[in-house]
Design a protein around this motif. Structure first.
Motif, PDB file in Angstrom:
ATOM      1  N   LEU A 164      23.976  -4.036  84.122  1.00  0.00           N
ATOM      2  CA  LEU A 164      23.641  -2.736  84.696  1.00  0.00           C
ATOM      3  C   LEU A 164      22.932  -2.904  86.033  1.00  0.00           C
ATOM      4  N   PHE A 165      21.978  -3.823  86.098  1.00  0.00           N
ATOM      5  CA  PHE A 165      21.290  -4.085  87.363  1.00  0.00           C
ATOM      6  C   PHE A 165      22.257  -4.614  88.413  1.00  0.00           C
ATOM      7  N   PHE A 166      23.179  -5.470  87.980  1.00  0.00           N
ATOM      8  CA  PHE A 166      24.166  -5.978  88.936  1.00  0.00           C
ATOM      9  C   PHE A 166      24.999  -4.846  89.525  1.00  0.00           C
ATOM     10  N   LEU A 225      26.563  -1.490  94.017  1.00  0.00           N
ATOM     11  CA  LEU A 225      26.750  -0.181  94.634  1.00  0.00           C
ATOM     12  C   LEU A 225      25.923  -0.064  95.915  1.00  0.00           C
ATOM     13  N   ASP A 226      24.705  -0.563  95.883  1.00  0.00           N
ATOM     14  CA  ASP A 226      23.852  -0.563  97.072  1.00  0.00           C
ATOM     15  C   ASP A 226      24.453  -1.427  98.173  1.00  0.00           C
ATOM     16  N   PHE A 263      27.099  -1.858 103.363  1.00  0.00           N
ATOM     17  CA  PHE A 263      28.192  -2.445 104.137  1.00  0.00           C
ATOM     18  C   PHE A 263      28.997  -1.367 104.852  1.00  0.00           C
ATOM     19  N   PHE A 264      29.398  -0.335 104.125  1.00  0.00           N
ATOM     20  CA  PHE A 264      30.204   0.715 104.742  1.00  0.00           C
ATOM     21  C   PHE A 264      29.400   1.531 105.750  1.00  0.00           C
ATOM     22  N   LEU A 265      28.129   1.763 105.486  1.00  0.00           N
ATOM     23  CA  LEU A 265      27.307   2.473 106.466  1.00  0.00           C
ATOM     24  C   LEU A 265      27.167   1.685 107.754  1.00  0.00           C
ATOM     25  N   SER A 266      27.013   0.379 107.651  1.00  0.00           N
ATOM     26  CA  SER A 266      26.843  -0.417 108.865  1.00  0.00           C
ATOM     27  C   SER A 266      28.132  -0.499 109.687  1.00  0.00           C
ATOM     28  N   LEU A 297      26.543  -8.312 101.022  1.00  0.00           N
ATOM     29  CA  LEU A 297      27.690  -8.042 100.166  1.00  0.00           C
ATOM     30  C   LEU A 297      28.285  -9.337  99.621  1.00  0.00           C
ATOM     31  N   LEU A 298      28.365 -10.373 100.436  1.00  0.00           N
ATOM     32  CA  LEU A 298      28.915 -11.646  99.975  1.00  0.00           C
ATOM     33  C   LEU A 298      28.037 -12.285  98.903  1.00  0.00           C
ATOM     34  N   VAL A 299      26.721 -12.201  99.057  1.00  0.00           N
ATOM     35  CA  VAL A 299      25.819 -12.748  98.046  1.00  0.00           C
ATOM     36  C   VAL A 299      25.946 -11.978  96.737  1.00  0.00           C
TER      37      VAL A 299
END
Length: 71
Positions: free
Chosen positions: A4-6, A11-12, A17-20, A49-51
């Motif tokens: 769930l945390f993952f 999502l964050d 990523f998309f905002l940037s 995002l890659l991490v």
């Protein structure tokens, strides 16, 4: 619980990523104070995002994500 945390972190990471890449001007206009403290840089959000993707791959190999999905 780890799954769930993952998914929340994933999502964050996707949102950042998309905002940037797409909505950086919108973010700076709507949240100027937050933008000064947390600027969106394309390199950092891509690395984030890659991490997170690597973490998801690792959790999937351990069987943690599959257990959350009902496998």
């Amino acid at each position: 619980m780890e799954a769930l945390f993952f998914y929340l972190i994933a999502l964050d990471a996707l949102g950042c990523f998309f905002l940037s890449w797409i909505g950086c001007d919108w973010y700076a206009d709507k949240f100027p104070g937050l933008h000064r403290v947390f600027p969106l840089a394309k390199g950092w959000t891509t690395a984030y995002l890659l991490v997170v993707m690597w973490l998801g791959w690792s959790l999937g190999r351990l069987g943690i994500l599959g257990a959350f999905l009902g496998d």
